[in-house]
Design an enzyme around this catalytic site. Structure first.
Site, PDB file in Angstrom:
ATOM      1  N   ASP A 104       1.167  -1.344   0.451  1.00 22.71           N
ATOM      2  CA  ASP A 104      -0.177  -0.255  -0.044  1.00 22.71           C
ATOM      3  C   ASP A 104       1.001   1.264   0.026  1.00 22.71           C
ATOM      4  OD1 ASP A 104      -1.938  -2.223   0.883  1.00 22.71           O
ATOM      5  OD2 ASP A 104      -3.048  -0.973   1.746  1.00 22.71           O
ATOM      6  N   LYS A 139      -6.766   3.593  -3.676  1.00 21.71           N
ATOM      7  CA  LYS A 139      -6.954   3.339  -1.749  1.00 21.71           C
ATOM      8  C   LYS A 139      -7.652   4.669  -1.288  1.00 21.71           C
ATOM      9  CE  LYS A 139      -4.784   2.255   2.556  1.00 21.71           C
ATOM     10  NZ  LYS A 139      -4.193   1.672   3.243  1.00 21.71           N
ATOM     11  N   LYS A 175      -9.808   0.275  -2.393  1.00 25.01           N
ATOM     12  CA  LYS A 175      -9.838   0.443  -1.123  1.00 25.01           C
ATOM     13  C   LYS A 175     -10.922   1.382  -0.526  1.00 25.01           C
ATOM     14  CE  LYS A 175      -7.168  -0.984   2.544  1.00 25.01           C
ATOM     15  NZ  LYS A 175      -4.823  -2.142   3.018  1.00 25.01           N
TER      16      LYS A 175
END
Length: 346
Positions: free
Chosen positions: A165, A229, A265
């Site tokens: 991430d 995300k 996300k």
């Protein structure tokens, strides 16, 4: 650790930078209205709520990103990720075959804690079930030199991470240097190679406008992101439904133009099962039910699991009480939960 298997994953390709994908005009009020209306379309009750809660569980990246993380609390996190409920808990109402599926999608930790997570998941024989995600590239601010940001990715992958991430360089977004941002994310994609999926954190609370959110999403997708995300969870504004909708518009347009599929996300601020259901409804109504699986949708959360556990335990207790009153083997509600769980398995 020596025996780590290097698995080649299916990952998204880097596409050439195409400024025409960045053309956008967004009416904030409309986006807020649509997000509100759509996310409220789901009516939830009883066993149906248990099933939604379990679906959310299976889509969660259970996260700890604190300065005082130690090997011990990462071990505890992994134990919860693998066994959120004691196995006999499900005996009464659920198909036994589902029990091995009752785990989170991943755990998410700092690069320095990846090895702890790897060792623990290896002990529980869950490495192929629960992914290890690591934040990287100077999380949460990204205000570090490019070389060290890229090195973090390699270190995390060597320690056993299969998902990375990354945070984007927000200042490039704020000055509108989209091509420079694209070039950085391309390097991050290639640092992951086929050994890790790439999730790109936009840090939407620091991008200033919805247009910037859309453009940053597009740039990351062109660069080869597997997921976009919302947030690090450390900004003052994190995952909100209107922002989610703008990111969904970008995912849809990108898919239409390139045929490439990118996951979503939301992270930060998804604290309750009701929050999770609003997000799952938004996704279901826009991208469709096929998106509600771990390859395409995740929640980044630390507290959500507590509420999932509460909802499921209270719900099952209610079902048991109903059953005792009626003296029937399995109520219709429980049958509904089981049908939903079968759907979860698909």
């Amino acid at each position: 650790m020596g025996s780590m298997d290097v698995k080649e994953l299916e990952v998204n390709k880097t596409l050439p930078f195409d400024p025409s994908l960045l053309k956008v005009n967004i009416s904030l009020r409309q986006v807020e209205e649509i997000a509100m209306t759509v996310s409220q379309r789901c009516h939830v009750n009883g066993a149906n709520e248990i099933a939604w809660a379990l679906r959310a569980l299976m889509l969660t990246d259970l996260t700890t990103l604190a300065g005082d993380d130690t090997a011990a609390n990462v071990r505890r996190l992994c134990l919860r990720a693998c066994y959120p409920f004691e196995p006999q808990f499900f005996d009464r109402f659920f198909d036994r075959a589902l029990i091995p599926e009752m785990h989170t999608a991943a755990v998410c930790v700092y690069p320095a804690r990846v090895k702890d997570a790897y060792t623990t998941l290896q002990q529980y024989d869950k490495l192929d079930k629960v992914a290890i995600a690591a934040v990287a590239t100077g999380f949460p601010t990204g205000q570090y030199g490019l070389q060290t940001r890229l090195q973090e990715i390699s270190h995390a992958i060597l320690a056993g991470a299969t998902e990375i991430d990354i945070v984007i360089n927000r200042q490039l977004a704020l000055v509108g240097d989209w091509e420079a941002m694209y070039n950085e994310v391309v390097l991050m994609r290639s640092a992951c190679g086929q050994r890790a999926h790439l999730k790109t954190i936009l840090a939407i609370g620091e991008l200033g406008t919805m247009e910037n959110v859309y453009k940053a999403a597009m740039v990351c997708m062109m660069a080869g992101a597997d997921f976009i995300k919302t947030s690090t969870g450390k900004e003052t504004v994190n995952a909100t439904l209107p922002v989610g909708l703008v990111m969904i518009f970008a995912i849809q347009e990108f898919k239409r133009r390139t045929c490439q599929i990118v996951g979503l996300k939301p992270a930060g601020g998804v604290k309750t099962v009701r929050d999770a259901i609003a997000w799952m409804t938004l996704v279901n109504e826009t991208l469709g039910i096929r998106w509600l699986r771990p390859e395409r949708f995740r929640f980044g959360a630390s507290g959500l699991l507590d509420d999932i556990e509460r909802v499921v335990r209270e719900g099952v207790k209610k079902l048991e009480e109903e059953e005792a009153q009626k003296n029937v083997p399995v109520s219709r509600e429980a049958a509904a939960a089981e049908t939903f769980c079968k759907e979860l398995r698909k």
